[in-house]
Design a protein around this motif. Structure first.
Motif, PDB file in Angstrom:
ATOM      1  N   ILE A   1       0.835  -1.199   0.000  1.00  0.00           N
ATOM      2  CA  ILE A   1       0.000   0.000   0.000  1.00  0.00           C
ATOM      3  C   ILE A   1       0.871   1.250   0.000  1.00  0.00           C
ATOM      4  O   ILE A   1       0.582   2.236  -0.701  1.00  0.00           O
ATOM      5  N   ASP A   2       1.963   1.237   0.780  1.00  0.00           N
ATOM      6  CA  ASP A   2       2.884   2.371   0.807  1.00  0.00           C
ATOM      7  C   ASP A   2       3.431   2.660  -0.594  1.00  0.00           C
ATOM      8  O   ASP A   2       3.472   3.811  -1.041  1.00  0.00           O
ATOM      9  N   VAL A   3       3.875   1.602  -1.268  1.00  0.00           N
ATOM     10  CA  VAL A   3       4.464   1.766  -2.602  1.00  0.00           C
ATOM     11  C   VAL A   3       3.431   2.313  -3.586  1.00  0.00           C
ATOM     12  O   VAL A   3       3.670   3.300  -4.290  1.00  0.00           O
ATOM     13  N   LEU A   4       2.258   1.692  -3.620  1.00  0.00           N
ATOM     14  CA  LEU A   4       1.237   2.077  -4.593  1.00  0.00           C
ATOM     15  C   LEU A   4       0.712   3.493  -4.332  1.00  0.00           C
ATOM     16  O   LEU A   4       0.484   4.268  -5.268  1.00  0.00           O
ATOM     17  N   SER A   5       0.526   3.825  -3.059  1.00  0.00           N
ATOM     18  CA  SER A   5       0.014   5.163  -2.744  1.00  0.00           C
ATOM     19  C   SER A   5       1.044   6.237  -3.086  1.00  0.00           C
ATOM     20  O   SER A   5       0.691   7.333  -3.535  1.00  0.00           O
ATOM     21  N   THR A   6       2.322   5.923  -2.888  1.00  0.00           N
ATOM     22  CA  THR A   6       3.374   6.889  -3.226  1.00  0.00           C
ATOM     23  C   THR A   6       3.477   7.076  -4.731  1.00  0.00           C
ATOM     24  O   THR A   6       3.615   8.204  -5.224  1.00  0.00           O
ATOM     25  N   LEU A   7       3.401   5.979  -5.482  1.00  0.00           N
ATOM     26  CA  LEU A   7       3.418   6.092  -6.942  1.00  0.00           C
ATOM     27  C   LEU A   7       2.224   6.913  -7.428  1.00  0.00           C
ATOM     28  O   LEU A   7       2.349   7.725  -8.351  1.00  0.00           O
ATOM     29  N   ALA A   8       1.071   6.704  -6.812  1.00  0.00           N
ATOM     30  CA  ALA A   8      -0.129   7.454  -7.200  1.00  0.00           C
ATOM     31  C   ALA A   8       0.025   8.941  -6.869  1.00  0.00           C
ATOM     32  O   ALA A   8      -0.333   9.808  -7.671  1.00  0.00           O
ATOM     33  N   GLU A   9       0.586   9.225  -5.692  1.00  0.00           N
ATOM     34  CA  GLU A   9       0.776  10.619  -5.283  1.00  0.00           C
ATOM     35  C   GLU A   9       1.745  11.334  -6.218  1.00  0.00           C
ATOM     36  O   GLU A   9       1.499  12.467  -6.646  1.00  0.00           O
ATOM     37  N   ARG A  10       2.856  10.668  -6.574  1.00  0.00           N
ATOM     38  CA  ARG A  10       3.829  11.273  -7.482  1.00  0.00           C
ATOM     39  C   ARG A  10       3.229  11.477  -8.873  1.00  0.00           C
ATOM     40  O   ARG A  10       3.478  12.489  -9.533  1.00  0.00           O
ATOM     41  N   ALA A  11       2.442  10.515  -9.319  1.00  0.00           N
ATOM     42  CA  ALA A  11       1.815  10.623 -10.639  1.00  0.00           C
ATOM     43  C   ALA A  11       0.904  11.835 -10.710  1.00  0.00           C
ATOM     44  O   ALA A  11       0.875  12.568 -11.702  1.00  0.00           O
ATOM     45  N   LYS A  12       0.167  12.076  -9.626  1.00  0.00           N
ATOM     46  CA  LYS A  12      -0.774  13.204  -9.610  1.00  0.00           C
ATOM     47  C   LYS A  12      -0.049  14.532  -9.475  1.00  0.00           C
ATOM     48  O   LYS A  12      -0.336  15.489 -10.197  1.00  0.00           O
ATOM     49  N   VAL A  13       0.903  14.610  -8.555  1.00  0.00           N
ATOM     50  CA  VAL A  13       1.595  15.878  -8.278  1.00  0.00           C
ATOM     51  C   VAL A  13       2.491  16.291  -9.452  1.00  0.00           C
ATOM     52  O   VAL A  13       2.535  17.462  -9.838  1.00  0.00           O
ATOM     53  N   LEU A  14       3.199  15.324 -10.023  1.00  0.00           N
ATOM     54  CA  LEU A  14       4.159  15.641 -11.093  1.00  0.00           C
ATOM     55  C   LEU A  14       3.532  15.615 -12.481  1.00  0.00           C
ATOM     56  O   LEU A  14       4.179  15.983 -13.460  1.00  0.00           O
ATOM     57  N   GLY A  15       2.297  15.179 -12.581  1.00  0.00           N
ATOM     58  CA  GLY A  15       1.643  15.134 -13.884  1.00  0.00           C
ATOM     59  C   GLY A  15       2.184  14.040 -14.781  1.00  0.00           C
ATOM     60  O   GLY A  15       2.389  14.254 -15.982  1.00  0.00           O
ATOM     61  N   LEU A  16       2.420  12.855 -14.207  1.00  0.00           N
ATOM     62  CA  LEU A  16       2.940  11.734 -14.985  1.00  0.00           C
ATOM     63  C   LEU A  16       1.825  11.121 -15.838  1.00  0.00           C
ATOM     64  O   LEU A  16       0.641  11.304 -15.574  1.00  0.00           O
ATOM     65  N   SER A  17       2.223  10.396 -16.870  1.00  0.00           N
ATOM     66  CA  SER A  17       1.249   9.794 -17.783  1.00  0.00           C
ATOM     67  C   SER A  17       1.298   8.272 -17.696  1.00  0.00           C
ATOM     68  O   SER A  17       2.317   7.685 -17.326  1.00  0.00           O
ATOM     69  N   LYS A  18       0.182   7.649 -18.059  1.00  0.00           N
ATOM     70  CA  LYS A  18       0.091   6.197 -18.018  1.00  0.00           C
ATOM     71  C   LYS A  18       0.770   5.592 -19.249  1.00  0.00           C
ATOM     72  O   LYS A  18       0.396   5.894 -20.379  1.00  0.00           O
TER      73      LYS A  18
ATOM     74  N   THR B   1      11.602   3.829 -18.902  1.00  0.00           N
ATOM     75  CA  THR B   1      11.487   2.386 -19.124  1.00  0.00           C
ATOM     76  C   THR B   1      11.359   1.631 -17.817  1.00  0.00           C
ATOM     77  O   THR B   1      10.505   0.747 -17.663  1.00  0.00           O
ATOM     78  N   LEU B   2      12.194   1.970 -16.846  1.00  0.00           N
ATOM     79  CA  LEU B   2      12.181   1.292 -15.548  1.00  0.00           C
ATOM     80  C   LEU B   2      10.873   1.533 -14.797  1.00  0.00           C
ATOM     81  O   LEU B   2      10.244   0.590 -14.282  1.00  0.00           O
ATOM     82  N   LEU B   3      10.435   2.793 -14.742  1.00  0.00           N
ATOM     83  CA  LEU B   3       9.198   3.123 -14.027  1.00  0.00           C
ATOM     84  C   LEU B   3       7.993   2.446 -14.671  1.00  0.00           C
ATOM     85  O   LEU B   3       7.107   1.941 -13.978  1.00  0.00           O
ATOM     86  N   ALA B   4       7.963   2.448 -16.009  1.00  0.00           N
ATOM     87  CA  ALA B   4       6.835   1.832 -16.709  1.00  0.00           C
ATOM     88  C   ALA B   4       6.746   0.345 -16.391  1.00  0.00           C
ATOM     89  O   ALA B   4       5.669  -0.186 -16.093  1.00  0.00           O
ATOM     90  N   GLN B   5       7.892  -0.314 -16.423  1.00  0.00           N
ATOM     91  CA  GLN B   5       7.882  -1.766 -16.191  1.00  0.00           C
ATOM     92  C   GLN B   5       7.663  -2.094 -14.711  1.00  0.00           C
ATOM     93  O   GLN B   5       7.245  -3.203 -14.379  1.00  0.00           O
ATOM     94  N   ALA B   6       7.921  -1.126 -13.825  1.00  0.00           N
ATOM     95  CA  ALA B   6       7.679  -1.333 -12.397  1.00  0.00           C
ATOM     96  C   ALA B   6       6.219  -1.111 -12.019  1.00  0.00           C
ATOM     97  O   ALA B   6       5.825  -1.353 -10.878  1.00  0.00           O
TER      98      ALA B   6
END
Length: 241
Positions: free
Chosen positions: A3-20, A83-88
């Motif tokens: 949950i820690d990992v997934l919530s942090t990835l979600a928070e960074r995606a929202k704050v930094l404007g990352l794309s799927k 590449t690394l983030l996408a595959q993670a």
């Protein structure tokens, strides 16, 4: 912990404007549109120039030329991070990404030595390159930054050329190779799958301006003396050089 990992990835995606990103299992390409380096962008707090990375079955290796401080190393690192983030399972720092699965990411970036074992910077570089050539597969992603610079120009260029040829002809894996050996641009047209790109630079009122854009085609000058002047070398030394 999950949950820690997934919530942090979600928070960074929202704050930094990352794309799927889109992960394609049966695909040998890396297609990144508008890619940027999240650490560099956050630390500088300035406008980061986004760039595309396009590798496919016809373009397996990019030879990246251009001046020091032009952004070659950041371009390589951005490709690896996306590449690394996408595959993670993370969203990615780019406008759009379509990533073919990689089995490993190999890097030869930066300069270091191993004084305790009596190994020079060049020796350490060659050990890492040898590891890549023995372990990489057609499904790997390889990043090479300035290999061959720790020895004479003649030997360094010879090694860089032979390594590039071996990767392109024998391994055929996705590769980004940043270099100041402009002779390597001759690999395009001679070795299948090798394409030249370069980081942009412009002269404005006699001063060098780094554009940080990656363009098609090679760069014909490393502007080494100009960069030395920017670093503060005395004018008589610059003029003599």
């Amino acid at each position: 912990s999950s949950i820690d990992v997934l919530s942090t990835l979600a928070e960074r995606a929202k704050v930094l404007g990352l794309s799927k990103p889109e992960i394609v299992v049966e695909n040998e390409g890396v297609e990144i549109r508008g890619g940027w380096h999240p650490v560099v962008k956050e630390s500088t707090k300035s406008s980061f120039i986004a760039n595309d990375v396009l590798l496919d079955k016809d373009t397996k290796m990019l030879i990246v030329t251009g001046p020091n401080m032009g952004g070659k190393s950041t371009y390589l690192r951005t490709a690896a991070l996306v590449t690394l983030l996408a595959q993670a399972g993370s969203f990615t720092p780019c406008d759009q990404a379509r990533i073919g699965m990689v089995d490993r990411i190999f890097t030869r970036v930066g300069a270091s030595d191993d004084l305790l074992r009596g190994r020079s910077t060049f020796m350490m570089e060659m050990i890492e390159v040898a590891h890549i050539l023995r372990r990489a597969t057609p499904n790997s992603l390889v990043l090479l930054d300035e290999i061959g610079r720790g020895t004479s120009t003649f030997d360094g260029l010879s090694i860089a050329w032979a390594v590039s040829e071996d990767i392109a002809r024998r391994l055929g894996c996705r590769t980004l190779f940043a270099t100041h050996y402009h002779q390597l641009i001759g690999l395009e047209g001679d070795v299948p799958g090798v394409v030249n790109v370069s980081v942009g630079v412009a002269e404005v009122d006699g001063n060098l301006r780094f554009l940080h854009t990656v363009e098609d085609g090679p760069c014909d000058d490393s502007y080494g003396v100009r960069v030395a002047a920017l670093a503060g070398l005395p004018q008589p030394v610059i003029e003599r050089a």
